[in-house]
Design a protein around this motif. Structure first.
Motif, PDB file in Angstrom:
ATOM      1  N   HIS A  44      15.780   0.903   2.248  1.00 10.13           N
ATOM      2  CA  HIS A  44      14.471   1.173   1.655  1.00 10.13           C
ATOM      3  C   HIS A  44      14.530   1.026   0.139  1.00 10.13           C
ATOM      4  CE1 HIS A  44      10.415   2.843   1.707  1.00 10.13           C
ATOM      5  NE2 HIS A  44      10.739   3.479   0.580  1.00 10.13           N
TER       6      HIS A  44
ATOM      7  N   PRO B 296      12.498   1.765  -2.988  1.00  9.40           N
ATOM      8  CA  PRO B 296      11.341   2.634  -3.253  1.00  9.40           C
ATOM      9  C   PRO B 296      10.612   2.327  -4.559  1.00  9.40           C
ATOM     10  CG  PRO B 296      13.326   3.749  -3.936  1.00  9.40           C
ATOM     11  CD  PRO B 296      13.758   2.390  -3.424  1.00  9.40           C
TER      12      PRO B 296
ATOM     13  N   ASP C  57       0.900   5.114   2.362  1.00  6.52           N
ATOM     14  CA  ASP C  57       1.505   6.450   2.275  1.00  6.52           C
ATOM     15  C   ASP C  57       3.021   6.387   2.428  1.00  6.52           C
ATOM     16  OD1 ASP C  57       1.767   5.962   4.990  1.00  6.52           O
ATOM     17  OD2 ASP C  57       1.248   8.009   5.579  1.00  6.52           O
ATOM     18  N   PHE C  58       3.604   5.179   2.277  1.00  7.82           N
ATOM     19  CA  PHE C  58       5.057   5.059   2.269  1.00  7.82           C
ATOM     20  C   PHE C  58       5.598   5.617   0.951  1.00  7.82           C
ATOM     21  CE2 PHE C  58       4.677   1.075   5.117  1.00  7.82           C
ATOM     22  CZ  PHE C  58       4.623   1.881   6.238  1.00  7.82           C
ATOM     23  N   HIS C  59       6.880   5.924   0.944  1.00  7.98           N
ATOM     24  CA  HIS C  59       7.486   6.467  -0.266  1.00  7.98           C
ATOM     25  C   HIS C  59       7.823   5.344  -1.239  1.00  7.98           C
ATOM     26  CE1 HIS C  59       9.905   8.705  -3.042  1.00  7.98           C
ATOM     27  NE2 HIS C  59      10.932   7.904  -2.813  1.00  7.98           N
TER      28      HIS C  59
ATOM     29  N   SER D  24       7.793   4.428  -5.901  1.00 10.32           N
ATOM     30  CA  SER D  24       7.507   4.815  -7.275  1.00 10.32           C
ATOM     31  C   SER D  24       7.168   3.559  -8.062  1.00 10.32           C
ATOM     32  CB  SER D  24       8.716   5.509  -7.907  1.00 10.32           C
ATOM     33  OG  SER D  24       8.511   5.708  -9.301  1.00 10.32           O
TER      34      SER D  24
ATOM     35  N   PRO E 231      15.987   6.581  -0.086  1.00 10.83           N
ATOM     36  CA  PRO E 231      15.086   7.729   0.009  1.00 10.83           C
ATOM     37  C   PRO E 231      13.985   7.493   1.038  1.00 10.83           C
ATOM     38  CG  PRO E 231      14.728   6.515  -2.028  1.00 10.83           C
ATOM     39  CD  PRO E 231      15.969   5.963  -1.428  1.00 10.83           C
ATOM     40  N   SER E 232      13.772   8.475   1.895  1.00 12.13           N
ATOM     41  CA  SER E 232      12.762   8.481   2.978  1.00 12.13           C
ATOM     42  C   SER E 232      13.143   7.640   4.181  1.00 12.13           C
ATOM     43  CB  SER E 232      11.380   8.041   2.472  1.00 12.13           C
ATOM     44  OG  SER E 232      11.260   6.631   2.401  1.00 12.13           O
TER      45      SER E 232
ATOM     46  N   ARG F  79      12.617  12.481   0.629  1.00  8.10           N
ATOM     47  CA  ARG F  79      11.556  11.593   0.144  1.00  8.10           C
ATOM     48  C   ARG F  79      11.332  11.831  -1.364  1.00  8.10           C
ATOM     49  NH1 ARG F  79       6.911   9.238   3.130  1.00  8.10           N
ATOM     50  NH2 ARG F  79       5.154   8.995   1.703  1.00  8.10           N
ATOM     51  N   ASN F  80      12.376  11.650  -2.139  1.00 10.48           N
ATOM     52  CA  ASN F  80      12.307  11.893  -3.578  1.00 10.48           C
ATOM     53  C   ASN F  80      13.443  11.125  -4.240  1.00 10.48           C
ATOM     54  OD1 ASN F  80      13.262  13.454  -6.090  1.00 10.48           O
ATOM     55  ND2 ASN F  80      11.240  14.364  -5.726  1.00 10.48           N
ATOM     56  N   ASN F  81      13.106  10.234  -5.158  1.00 13.47           N
ATOM     57  CA  ASN F  81      14.127   9.377  -5.755  1.00 13.47           C
ATOM     58  C   ASN F  81      15.185  10.159  -6.525  1.00 13.47           C
ATOM     59  OD1 ASN F  81      12.665   7.282  -4.698  1.00 13.47           O
ATOM     60  ND2 ASN F  81      12.200   6.292  -6.653  1.00 13.47           N
TER      61      ASN F  81
ATOM     62  N   TYR G 292      17.391  12.190  -4.219  1.00  8.70           N
ATOM     63  CA  TYR G 292      18.249  11.268  -3.469  1.00  8.70           C
ATOM     64  C   TYR G 292      19.430  10.821  -4.329  1.00  8.70           C
ATOM     65  CZ  TYR G 292      19.894   6.912  -1.376  1.00  8.70           C
ATOM     66  OH  TYR G 292      20.683   5.912  -0.864  1.00  8.70           O
TER      67      TYR G 292
END
Length: 379
Positions: free
Chosen positions: A7, A9, A19-21, A23, A261-262, A276-278, A281
């Motif tokens: 993934h 992100p 609504d995917f994770h 930034s 992440p996620s 679900r947080n960079n 993670y």
């Protein structure tokens, strides 16, 4: 077959429906790539004696990475895992990222399959969804990609507020004119807490219309199948030899490792998902800790997942598998619960496999929910 999902992100901008994770802050891209490489190394024992046949870069928008960064991640997989010689290696890409030099670089990289997020060939739809590309970039990215890649998939979204059947027909026809071997197409879903949900609630956009969405879906299936595509899963259509090996493995319950992440993982009995947080993670991985939650799936959970995924595919739900893996209670329950749908012409049995009819495809997820085991029966 087993696969590794990575993934990425990061996105240039936020799509209104997503609504995917992800930034839009790309400053930590290099640190994130290092963390992804470290997680791959930390988890290599989970795939000991298991051959990797697919590597999939999803997101987010993986094409925001430099090609050399993608290549380094692939090299890390090869270093720590047993990768098949003919492994399918997919990169999700946005049309605005696929400039000529980028395609040249990707062609020289280990990537052998592109999944291009077109979504629509109309500028007003793309603006509504807040996509980073325009319709002309969508067309040109595919035309140019075909000079370098044979295995190309494009994504389209139907059921967009205000989209007429005629406009959807034009979208599908444009997709067919490009002669790509794989098309994925999904109904627009209004997820809670997204910009799209907010805009609809405030009256800026019309609500999605289920009847129109069904018309779009039925036209999609009929037209693509007439053009020689096989609808091997409700939302996925491929020419022979071009089914997504990665996604097919998911639907057939194969093991996969989710990195980043996620990202989610599955080994047949357990499901795991990374934080679900960079920042959290990266911090965890830097300290050689896996930021993952694990859920042990009960027999009931495994049965429900098999029904949910199997019914969406051309392979269906095997009564023999249900008996072998879950037992007679589940088999009797499935036969009883499916009877009304078979009588209504929404399901049918073929070679002891339960399959959806053409009439039942649009209702597939709802039908599957009615086949779920809620409370384990004793008789």
């Amino acid at each position: 077959m087993s696969g590794i999902y990575i993934h990425i992100p990061f996105c240039k901008q936020a799509c209104h429906y997503c609504d995917f994770h992800f930034s839009t802050q790309l400053q930590k891209r290099g640190v994130m790539i290092n963390a992804l490489q470290q997680e791959l190394q930390l988890r290599k024992n989970e795939f000991e004696r298991i051959q990797v046949k697919t590597i999939y870069f999803g997101g987010g928008t993986p094409s925001v990475l430099k090609t050399k960064e993608v290549t380094e991640l692939v090299k890390t997989v090869y270093k720590h895992y047993d990768v098949a010689n003919n492994a399918e290696i997919t990169l999700e890409a946005n049309p605005d990222d696929l400039q000529s030099q980028k395609l040249v670089d990707l062609n020289e990289s280990p990537i052998n399959r592109l999944s291009i997020g077109v979504q629509s060939f109309f500028d007003d739809d793309l603006k509504l969804m807040n996509r980073a590309h325009n319709a002309e970039e969508a067309m040109q990215s595919i035309l140019q990609a075909k000079h370098y890649f044979d295995n190309i998939s494009i994504d389209l979204i139907y059921g967009i507020p205000g989209m007429s059947l005629n406009k959807w027909q034009q979208n599908v026809e444009k997709a067919l004119s490009l002669a790509v071997p794989h098309i994925s197409s999904y109904a627009l879903t209004v997820e809670p807490n997204t910009a799209l949900a907010h805009f609809i609630a405030n009256g800026r956009f019309a609500e999605t219309d289920d009847q129109v969405t069904q018309q779009h879906f039925e036209y999609l299936v009929e037209t693509l199948e007439a053009a020689g595509y096989i609808g091997y899963e409700i939302s996925n259509f491929g020419k022979t030899g071009y089914f997504s090996q990665n996604n097919t493995a998911y639907w057939q319950g194969k093991k996969y490792l989710g990195i980043g992440p996620s990202a989610h993982s599955y080994d047949g009995q357990r499901r795991g998902w990374n934080v679900r947080n960079n920042t959290k993670y990266i911090d965890a991985i830097t300290n050689k800790k896996l930021p993952i939650e694990i859920e042990l799936l009960s027999t009931k959970d495994q049965y429900n997942e098999y029904v949910m995924t199997g019914l969406r595919t051309i392979w269906g739900v095997s009564m023999d598998v249900v008996m072998e893996k879950y037992g007679s209670i589940y088999l009797k329950y499935l036969k009883r619960q499916s009877e009304k749908f078979r009588n209504e012409g929404l399901l049918y049995l073929d070679n002891n496999r339960l399959l959806v009819t053409k009439k039942g495809k649009f209702l597939c997820d709802g039908i599957a929910a009615d086949l779920f085991m809620i409370n384990l029966e004793k008789k």
